[in-house]
Design a protein around this motif. Structure first.
Motif, PDB file in Angstrom:
ATOM      1  N   LEU A 157       0.846  -1.202   0.000  1.00  0.00           N
ATOM      2  CA  LEU A 157       0.000   0.000   0.000  1.00  0.00           C
ATOM      3  C   LEU A 157       0.877   1.246   0.000  1.00  0.00           C
ATOM      4  CD1 LEU A 157      -2.731  -0.897   2.674  1.00  0.00           C
ATOM      5  CD2 LEU A 157      -2.721  -1.390   0.219  1.00  0.00           C
ATOM      6  N   HIS A 158       1.845   1.259   0.889  1.00  0.00           N
ATOM      7  CA  HIS A 158       2.761   2.395   1.004  1.00  0.00           C
ATOM      8  C   HIS A 158       3.555   2.583  -0.285  1.00  0.00           C
ATOM      9  CE1 HIS A 158       5.753   5.097   2.714  1.00  0.00           C
ATOM     10  NE2 HIS A 158       6.694   4.252   2.296  1.00  0.00           N
ATOM     11  N   ASN A 159       4.086   1.496  -0.828  1.00  0.00           N
ATOM     12  CA  ASN A 159       4.906   1.595  -2.039  1.00  0.00           C
ATOM     13  C   ASN A 159       4.115   2.088  -3.243  1.00  0.00           C
ATOM     14  OD1 ASN A 159       7.218   0.831  -0.680  1.00  0.00           O
ATOM     15  ND2 ASN A 159       7.163  -1.290  -1.389  1.00  0.00           N
ATOM     16  N   VAL A 160       2.862   1.689  -3.359  1.00  0.00           N
ATOM     17  CA  VAL A 160       2.033   2.177  -4.466  1.00  0.00           C
ATOM     18  C   VAL A 160       1.743   3.665  -4.285  1.00  0.00           C
ATOM     19  CG1 VAL A 160      -0.251   2.020  -5.560  1.00  0.00           C
ATOM     20  CG2 VAL A 160       1.077  -0.058  -5.099  1.00  0.00           C
ATOM     21  N   ARG A 161       1.516   4.088  -3.073  1.00  0.00           N
ATOM     22  CA  ARG A 161       1.360   5.528  -2.828  1.00  0.00           C
ATOM     23  C   ARG A 161       2.606   6.269  -3.316  1.00  0.00           C
ATOM     24  NH1 ARG A 161      -0.777   5.616   3.470  1.00  0.00           N
ATOM     25  NH2 ARG A 161      -2.755   4.540   3.136  1.00  0.00           N
TER      26      ARG A 161
END
Length: 152
Positions: free
Chosen positions: A45-49
């Motif tokens: 989730l963080h990496n896609v953000r």
């Protein structure tokens, strides 16, 4: 616009609420279909953000750390990084609504918010299923609490 940004923050608090309910050891649970570990789902989730920030507003990446194979993932770092990337995405949304667009995304900023929430909610469901399949389902209070947007 403030309600739209608050919607993003409510969504992020729901993610953190789920993370808080998971025992640290269960972050290593892997789905029956051999997908990502629970911790890796949150990291995704963080990496896609960060991927979207890099495309649309790279200046907002300052202070964010991408999760890669070398980073030991635990609840503390997940909470910290998800909180920081949520703030950066909120800034991106504010910028996007002021300019009428999110660079690299069509059709408009409201759809971008919908995309982010849909994507992350999909992975939240995968996390819940992985935990259930591993015999570590979150308690019913937390399961229902994921839907209590008015109190998160």
């Amino acid at each position: 616009m403030s309600e739209i940004i608050e919607t993003w923050y409510i969504h992020n608090r729901i993610n953190l609420y789920l993370l808080d309910a998971i025992e640290e050891i269960y972050l290593n649970d892997i789905s029956a279909s051999k997908g990502r570990k629970v911790a890796d789902q949150f990291a995704h989730l963080h990496n896609v953000r960060m991927m979207w920030l890099k495309v649309a507003a790279p200046e907002l990446l300052d202070g964010l750390t991408k999760f890669d194979k070398d980073i030991q993932i635990n609840k503390s770092i997940l909470v910290s990084e998800l909180s920081k990337s949520a703030d950066a995405v909120a800034q991106l949304l504010e910028k996007g609504f002021n300019e009428g667009k999110i660079k690299g995304f069509k059709p408009h900023p409201t759809a971008f918010l919908g995309y982010l929430i849909s994507h992350e909610s999909h992975h939240r469901g995968q996390i819940m299923l992985t935990l259930k399949q591993s015999g570590h389902a979150v308690d019913p209070k937390t399961q229902y609490g994921l839907w209590e947007w008015g109190s998160r």
